[in-house]
Design a protein around this motif. Structure first.
Motif, PDB file in Angstrom:
ATOM      1  N   GLY A   4      60.646 -83.364  65.869  1.00 25.88           N
ATOM      2  CA  GLY A   4      60.726 -84.842  64.702  1.00 25.88           C
ATOM      3  C   GLY A   4      58.907 -85.317  65.453  1.00 25.88           C
ATOM      4  O   GLY A   4      58.810 -86.464  65.237  1.00 25.88           O
ATOM      5  N   GLN A   5      58.809 -84.624  66.370  1.00 28.46           N
ATOM      6  CA  GLN A   5      57.889 -85.089  67.798  1.00 28.46           C
ATOM      7  C   GLN A   5      56.531 -85.211  66.933  1.00 28.46           C
ATOM      8  O   GLN A   5      56.164 -84.058  65.745  1.00 28.46           O
ATOM      9  CB  GLN A   5      57.812 -84.927  68.685  1.00 28.46           C
ATOM     10  N   ASP A   6      55.639 -85.491  68.107  1.00 29.87           N
ATOM     11  CA  ASP A   6      53.432 -85.231  67.391  1.00 29.87           C
ATOM     12  C   ASP A   6      52.859 -84.164  67.910  1.00 29.87           C
ATOM     13  O   ASP A   6      53.002 -85.789  68.964  1.00 29.87           O
ATOM     14  CB  ASP A   6      53.370 -86.989  66.519  1.00 29.87           C
ATOM     15  N   ARG A   7      51.846 -83.634  68.137  1.00 30.92           N
ATOM     16  CA  ARG A   7      51.349 -83.225  69.628  1.00 30.92           C
ATOM     17  C   ARG A   7      52.124 -82.560  70.234  1.00 30.92           C
ATOM     18  O   ARG A   7      52.821 -82.867  70.557  1.00 30.92           O
ATOM     19  CB  ARG A   7      50.530 -84.429  69.793  1.00 30.92           C
ATOM     20  N   GLU A   8      50.912 -82.942  71.695  1.00 31.61           N
ATOM     21  CA  GLU A   8      51.684 -82.117  73.144  1.00 31.61           C
ATOM     22  C   GLU A   8      52.668 -83.056  73.452  1.00 31.61           C
ATOM     23  O   GLU A   8      52.589 -84.124  73.135  1.00 31.61           O
ATOM     24  CB  GLU A   8      50.156 -82.058  73.698  1.00 31.61           C
ATOM     25  N   VAL A   9      53.605 -82.445  74.347  1.00 27.92           N
ATOM     26  CA  VAL A   9      54.253 -83.408  75.073  1.00 27.92           C
ATOM     27  C   VAL A   9      54.792 -82.202  76.298  1.00 27.92           C
ATOM     28  O   VAL A   9      54.127 -81.809  76.238  1.00 27.92           O
ATOM     29  CB  VAL A   9      56.064 -83.365  74.281  1.00 27.92           C
ATOM     30  N   SER A  10      55.234 -83.657  77.162  1.00 29.78           N
ATOM     31  CA  SER A  10      54.570 -83.086  78.935  1.00 29.78           C
ATOM     32  C   SER A  10      56.293 -82.713  79.096  1.00 29.78           C
ATOM     33  O   SER A  10      57.700 -83.337  78.478  1.00 29.78           O
ATOM     34  CB  SER A  10      54.581 -84.071  79.841  1.00 29.78           C
ATOM     35  N   VAL A  11      56.822 -82.270  80.088  1.00 29.88           N
ATOM     36  CA  VAL A  11      57.828 -81.278  80.625  1.00 29.88           C
ATOM     37  C   VAL A  11      57.804 -82.441  81.992  1.00 29.88           C
ATOM     38  O   VAL A  11      57.114 -81.486  82.703  1.00 29.88           O
ATOM     39  CB  VAL A  11      57.937 -79.390  80.719  1.00 29.88           C
ATOM     40  N   LEU A  12      59.009 -82.172  82.634  1.00 35.17           N
ATOM     41  CA  LEU A  12      59.625 -82.542  83.874  1.00 35.17           C
ATOM     42  C   LEU A  12      61.169 -82.067  84.312  1.00 35.17           C
ATOM     43  O   LEU A  12      61.898 -81.393  83.085  1.00 35.17           O
ATOM     44  CB  LEU A  12      59.615 -84.302  84.203  1.00 35.17           C
ATOM     45  N   GLN A  13      61.254 -81.434  85.116  1.00 38.72           N
ATOM     46  CA  GLN A  13      62.519 -80.976  86.014  1.00 38.72           C
ATOM     47  C   GLN A  13      62.869 -81.003  87.095  1.00 38.72           C
ATOM     48  O   GLN A  13      61.423 -80.805  87.910  1.00 38.72           O
ATOM     49  CB  GLN A  13      61.966 -79.357  85.397  1.00 38.72           C
ATOM     50  N   THR A  14      63.530 -82.077  87.531  1.00 35.70           N
ATOM     51  CA  THR A  14      64.041 -82.107  88.547  1.00 35.70           C
ATOM     52  C   THR A  14      65.065 -80.661  89.239  1.00 35.70           C
ATOM     53  O   THR A  14      65.148 -80.134  88.479  1.00 35.70           O
ATOM     54  CB  THR A  14      64.833 -83.548  89.018  1.00 35.70           C
ATOM     55  N   ALA A  15      65.019 -80.827  90.622  1.00 31.28           N
ATOM     56  CA  ALA A  15      65.610 -79.896  91.870  1.00 31.28           C
ATOM     57  C   ALA A  15      65.072 -78.098  91.668  1.00 31.28           C
ATOM     58  O   ALA A  15      65.727 -77.453  90.388  1.00 31.28           O
ATOM     59  CB  ALA A  15      67.164 -80.038  90.798  1.00 31.28           C
ATOM     60  N   GLN A  16      63.768 -77.957  91.274  1.00 30.97           N
ATOM     61  CA  GLN A  16      63.247 -76.962  90.650  1.00 30.97           C
ATOM     62  C   GLN A  16      63.240 -75.792  92.160  1.00 30.97           C
ATOM     63  O   GLN A  16      62.832 -76.667  93.130  1.00 30.97           O
ATOM     64  CB  GLN A  16      61.915 -76.842  90.243  1.00 30.97           C
ATOM     65  N   THR A  17      63.435 -74.400  91.899  1.00 32.29           N
ATOM     66  CA  THR A  17      63.481 -73.558  92.964  1.00 32.29           C
ATOM     67  C   THR A  17      61.945 -73.735  93.874  1.00 32.29           C
ATOM     68  O   THR A  17      61.491 -72.976  92.156  1.00 32.29           O
ATOM     69  CB  THR A  17      64.083 -72.560  92.332  1.00 32.29           C
ATOM     70  N   PRO A  18      61.743 -73.875  94.518  1.00 33.65           N
ATOM     71  CA  PRO A  18      60.550 -73.551  94.931  1.00 33.65           C
ATOM     72  C   PRO A  18      60.155 -71.623  95.006  1.00 33.65           C
ATOM     73  O   PRO A  18      61.087 -70.869  95.057  1.00 33.65           O
ATOM     74  CB  PRO A  18      60.676 -73.865  96.397  1.00 33.65           C
ATOM     75  N   TYR A  19      58.905 -71.741  94.939  1.00 28.55           N
ATOM     76  CA  TYR A  19      59.269 -70.041  94.981  1.00 28.55           C
ATOM     77  C   TYR A  19      58.895 -69.591  95.974  1.00 28.55           C
ATOM     78  O   TYR A  19      58.020 -70.504  97.056  1.00 28.55           O
ATOM     79  CB  TYR A  19      57.315 -69.425  93.575  1.00 28.55           C
ATOM     80  N   ASN A  20      59.067 -68.053  96.705  1.00 25.21           N
ATOM     81  CA  ASN A  20      59.318 -68.187  98.026  1.00 25.21           C
ATOM     82  C   ASN A  20      58.233 -66.810  97.486  1.00 25.21           C
ATOM     83  O   ASN A  20      57.785 -65.634  98.066  1.00 25.21           O
ATOM     84  CB  ASN A  20      60.321 -66.933  98.113  1.00 25.21           C
ATOM     85  N   TRP A  21      57.531 -67.726  98.840  1.00 26.32           N
ATOM     86  CA  TRP A  21      56.102 -67.256  99.203  1.00 26.32           C
ATOM     87  C   TRP A  21      56.208 -65.411  99.916  1.00 26.32           C
ATOM     88  O   TRP A  21      56.359 -66.318 100.875  1.00 26.32           O
ATOM     89  CB  TRP A  21      54.777 -67.818  99.853  1.00 26.32           C
ATOM     90  N   GLN A  22      55.539 -64.689  99.585  1.00 21.48           N
ATOM     91  CA  GLN A  22      55.318 -63.738 100.333  1.00 21.48           C
ATOM     92  C   GLN A  22      54.360 -63.588 101.800  1.00 21.48           C
ATOM     93  O   GLN A  22      54.137 -63.107 102.645  1.00 21.48           O
ATOM     94  CB  GLN A  22      55.453 -62.142  99.941  1.00 21.48           C
ATOM     95  N   VAL A  23      53.091 -63.939 101.188  1.00 21.21           N
ATOM     96  CA  VAL A  23      51.768 -64.239 102.470  1.00 21.21           C
ATOM     97  C   VAL A  23      51.502 -65.643 102.668  1.00 21.21           C
ATOM     98  O   VAL A  23      51.106 -66.593 101.513  1.00 21.21           O
ATOM     99  CB  VAL A  23      50.936 -63.374 101.583  1.00 21.21           C
TER     100      VAL A  23
END
Length: 575
Positions: A350-369
């Motif tokens: 029912g919406q029109d054109r682009e929409v944005s996304v938000l998400q709390t408590a995202q798991t941080p990426y585990n950087w190897q370097v």
């Protein structure tokens, strides 16, 4: 897609007087009939074309939702239907066994018209967007206009008038899902909804025999924006406070008020979702969202209102967040493979054109370097990559899987052609619309982090190609201050736009031209660079079309554009 409505005063089948579009036999068919659509190319963009004509075509449902059930993709000659030559300049398209079946339409709404663009086989020539009615029963919403949003003060009234063809009908008006008025056995409808104090979504249901046509429109109440100073650590875009709270900040100079609509309020914002304004920070709008579900994906838009817009500019713009890091698109997302982007969030119905996304408590990426040593600039051996064309799957995973190939070439850097959210799914990427969001056709944010991490583990730096000379039409910073004379929701920068020039200040113009002398543009560019460097550990930037960063030239002056300009050098040094 732009929509042009054609009014047919007389439908006749004689070719010498045929309209651009007409029905064979001169009688408007019903959706359950077979029909022959006639096209006269005289005076159209195909007037001089003699090859096969193809139809890019879809349906309007209930006279309010155009371009549904589109057949194939633009330019696909194997799927999109070809017209047959009748004689002279007249061609036909057989819609069989019925119009509904031809378009594979099985919905509950009524087909009220057909949308169509006719094009040449090589797509180089085409008509404008055309439309022709289906069915003798048609409904006209006189006031307000269909799909419009009326801005009124609290306590104001809304007058609604409509009429229908083909006999008397029954009218039912609903506001926010509740029936507020019923009138039966009439062909002309009038009603005034009085003392409005909250936002309203209307549906006017008009029924004749067993057919119902629905007209939709809405009202936004001016909430009278409150002024309040926000904490200094609230940044443009999203600031996550904790697992259940987030702050949204929007720069919308010259606008009167802004609502935030989203999944968290069922896309029906009330006064509590009117953004406040901070006069100490360029009158930025802001709002704190509370009660969010930890880790749950939410979608949202800004509904930006100018009560007294300049000529040809819209009063209301519904737009995604210009600082979006993940954007959902109704145009592009249906064609993204799940193997490339697993569990892609669904675009809100029912919406029109682009929409944005938000998400709390995202798991941080585990950087190897975490301490990659970049090669010196003078030692760079760079491999430029267009991910779309590199390998069969055309995604970030393809590059990860081929890291040994790159390593064996003895390169020490890859340069990725633009991977920011661009218009469409298949592109070199220079038609960027959202500079801080990855294009989902290539994969997820964490997959891109894995790509950078993998190449760093193999001693290879990652350079991004950034197109900051311009932005294309879906960009929120274009659309919030745009010229939109035909009211289709797309346009070019207006004189009020704080980020873009109305016309390019150089001769290599593409898209909409950023004004790099403007502090608002500079702030956006700097924060975007910080985003890619800090959040994705990017090692370097290749600046696209930097000759366009000048403000000293014009679209027609190549010699000026091509010569040394101190202002663009100063801007690049500042960045």
């Amino acid at each position: 897609m732009k929509k042009i409505t054609f009014t047919f005063l007389l439908l006749i089948s004689t070719f010498s007087f045929a309209q651009t579009l007409s029905w064979q036999g001169g009688i408007t068919p019903e959706e359950t009939d077979s029909a022959v659509l006639l096209f006269d190319k005289t005076g159209t963009g195909l007037a001089s074309y003699s090859g096969t004509i193809y139809a890019h075509t879809g349906l309007t449902i209930d006279a309010s939702t155009p371009w549904q059930n589109v057949i194939g993709n633009w330019g696909d000659n194997g799927v999109q239907p070809a017209l047959q030559l009748v004689s002279g300049n007249v061609y036909k398209l057989d819609l069989t066994p019925t119009i509904k079946q031809f378009y594979s339409y099985a919905g509950i709404g009524t087909i009220t018209s057909i949308n169509i663009v006719l094009r040449s086989a090589d797509r180089s020539q085409q008509t404008s967007d055309l439309e022709i009615n289906v069915g003798a029963f048609q409904v006209s919403l006189t006031s307000p206009t269909v799909n419009s949003t009326t801005i009124i003060s609290s306590g104001g009234n809304l007058s609604i008038t409509a009429s229908n063809t083909n006999g008397n009908a029954n009218y039912v008006l609903k506001a926010n899902g509740t029936t507020i008025n019923t009138q039966n056995n009439i062909a002309s409808y009038s009603f005034t909804h009085t003392n409005l104090t909250s936002n309203q979504n209307y549906e006017l249901e008009v029924t004749l025999a067993s057919t119902t046509i629905v007209k939709k429109f809405s009202v936004l109440i001016d909430p009278v924006t409150a002024f309040e100073i926000m904490p200094t650590d609230y940044q443009d875009g999203i600031t996550y406070l904790n697992d259940t709270e987030a702050v949204l900040v929007l720069f919308a100079i010259g606008k009167d008020f802004v609502y935030v609509a989203g999944s968290f309020n069922n896309w029906q914002p009330n006064a509590s979702y009117a953004m406040k304004r901070d006069f100490t920070r360029n009158n930025k709008f802001w709002i704190k969202l509370t009660g969010l579900t930890s880790g749950q994906i939410e979608t949202y838009q800004y509904w930006v209102v100018d009560k007294t817009p300049i000529a040809n500019s819209p009063s209301l713009v519904k737009t995604a967040d210009p600082y979006s890091t993940l954007v959902l698109s109704p145009f592009d997302d249906p064609f993204i493979p799940s193997s490339t982007y697993p569990n892609l969030p669904a675009y809100p119905i029912g919406q029109d054109r682009e929409v944005s996304v938000l998400q709390t408590a995202q798991t941080p990426y585990n950087w190897q370097v975490t301490n990659f040593a970049k090669p010196k600039k003078e030692d760079l051996i760079v491999y430029e990559v267009l991910i779309r064309d590199f390998d069969a799957d055309r995604n970030f995973q393809d590059l990860i899987d081929k890291v040994d190939y790159f390593k064996n070439l003895n390169i020490n850097a890859i340069e990725l052609m633009p991977v920011m959210e661009f218009e469409g799914n298949e592109s070199w990427g220079y038609n960027t619309a959202f500079h801080r969001a990855l294009d989902k056709f290539y994969g997820t944010e964490d997959k891109f982090r894995e790509l950078v991490d993998t190449f760093h583990q193999n001693g290879i730096a990652v350079i991004l190609d950034l197109a900051f000379n311009h932005a294309f039409g879906r960009n929120p910073m274009v659309r919030m201050w745009m010229n939109d004379p035909d009211g289709d929701g797309w346009g070019e920068p207006s004189i009020e736009n704080p980020y873009f020039n109305e016309t390019a200040k150089h001769s290599f113009s593409v898209g909409n031209d950023f004004d790099h002398s403007n502090p608002f543009t500079k702030n956006f560019v700097k924060s975007t660079l910080k985003h890619w460097i800090e959040d994705f550990k990017i090692d370097g930037i290749r600046w696209d079309l930097t000759k366009g960063f000048t403000q000293n030239c014009s679209e027609s002056d190549f010699n000026c554009t091509d010569s040394f300009q101190a202002d663009r050098v100063a801007v690049l040094k500042e960045y």
